[in-house]
Design a protein around this motif. Sequence first.
Motif, mmCIF file in Angstrom:
data_model
loop_
_atom_site.group_PDB
_atom_site.id
_atom_site.type_symbol
_atom_site.label_atom_id
_atom_site.label_comp_id
_atom_site.label_asym_id
_atom_site.label_seq_id
_atom_site.Cartn_x
_atom_site.Cartn_y
_atom_site.Cartn_z
ATOM 1 N N GLN A 75 0.699 -1.058 0.464
ATOM 2 C CA GLN A 75 0.016 -0.421 -0.260
ATOM 3 C C GLN A 75 0.792 0.863 0.116
ATOM 4 O O GLN A 75 0.465 1.914 -0.680
ATOM 5 C CB GLN A 75 -1.358 0.392 1.402
ATOM 6 C CG GLN A 75 -1.771 -1.251 0.743
ATOM 7 C CD GLN A 75 -3.303 -0.984 2.139
ATOM 8 O OE1 GLN A 75 -2.843 -0.225 3.500
ATOM 9 N NE2 GLN A 75 -3.865 -1.875 2.399
ATOM 10 N N LEU A 76 1.701 1.356 0.725
ATOM 11 C CA LEU A 76 2.793 2.637 0.553
ATOM 12 C C LEU A 76 3.908 2.403 -0.244
ATOM 13 O O LEU A 76 4.086 3.714 -0.651
ATOM 14 C CB LEU A 76 3.254 2.675 2.605
ATOM 15 C CG LEU A 76 2.786 2.333 3.707
ATOM 16 C CD1 LEU A 76 3.828 2.125 4.682
ATOM 17 C CD2 LEU A 76 1.990 3.627 3.281
ATOM 18 N N TYR A 77 4.192 1.753 -0.361
ATOM 19 C CA TYR A 77 5.231 1.987 -1.782
ATOM 20 C C TYR A 77 5.418 1.361 -2.944
ATOM 21 O O TYR A 77 5.666 1.653 -4.028
ATOM 22 C CB TYR A 77 6.599 1.050 -1.037
ATOM 23 C CG TYR A 77 6.567 1.727 0.270
ATOM 24 C CD1 TYR A 77 7.496 3.043 0.452
ATOM 25 C CD2 TYR A 77 7.276 0.654 1.684
ATOM 26 C CE1 TYR A 77 7.605 3.693 2.043
ATOM 27 C CE2 TYR A 77 7.323 1.282 2.691
ATOM 28 C CZ TYR A 77 7.943 3.164 2.441
ATOM 29 O OH TYR A 77 7.891 3.170 4.164
ATOM 30 N N GLY A 78 4.413 0.371 -3.510
ATOM 31 C CA GLY A 78 4.176 -0.005 -4.328
ATOM 32 C C GLY A 78 4.969 -1.005 -4.330
ATOM 33 O O GLY A 78 4.955 -2.177 -5.500
ATOM 34 N N ILE A 79 5.392 -1.961 -3.923
ATOM 35 C CA ILE A 79 7.018 -3.001 -3.887
ATOM 36 C C ILE A 79 6.055 -3.498 -2.906
ATOM 37 O O ILE A 79 6.223 -2.953 -1.136
ATOM 38 C CB ILE A 79 7.802 -2.996 -3.720
ATOM 39 C CG1 ILE A 79 8.437 -1.971 -2.371
ATOM 40 C CG2 ILE A 79 7.876 -2.052 -5.564
ATOM 41 C CD1 ILE A 79 9.621 -1.711 -2.536
ATOM 42 N N THR A 80 6.568 -4.988 -2.705
ATOM 43 C CA THR A 80 6.549 -5.834 -1.563
ATOM 44 C C THR A 80 6.812 -7.598 -1.806
ATOM 45 O O THR A 80 7.980 -7.260 -3.050
ATOM 46 C CB THR A 80 5.166 -6.348 -1.265
ATOM 47 O OG1 THR A 80 5.356 -7.139 0.355
ATOM 48 C CG2 THR A 80 3.799 -7.253 -2.214
#
Length: 85
Positions: A75-80
Amino acid sequence: MTSKELQKYFKEHLVPSKLYKIGGHHKNRICLDKTENGWSVFFQDKKDRIGVTSFVDEASACNFMKNELRKLMEQLYGITWVPAR
């Protein structure tokens, strides 16, 4: 998974430490803490604990926290990272 293994996992996957606290609580972070009856995962908002989820074993609490941080990172960074199957 233990809390120490979870901390190592977060460091290896470059999860910012400002998002979580393992062993205790810290303002504006997702926290994992040992309780009298097991473990709990929650969001610490100033003085309030929000969304407290309790677990009887450490592994379940760690897996829950890992999943919550994965969703937050997305949600925050668009990466996981890819969730384990």
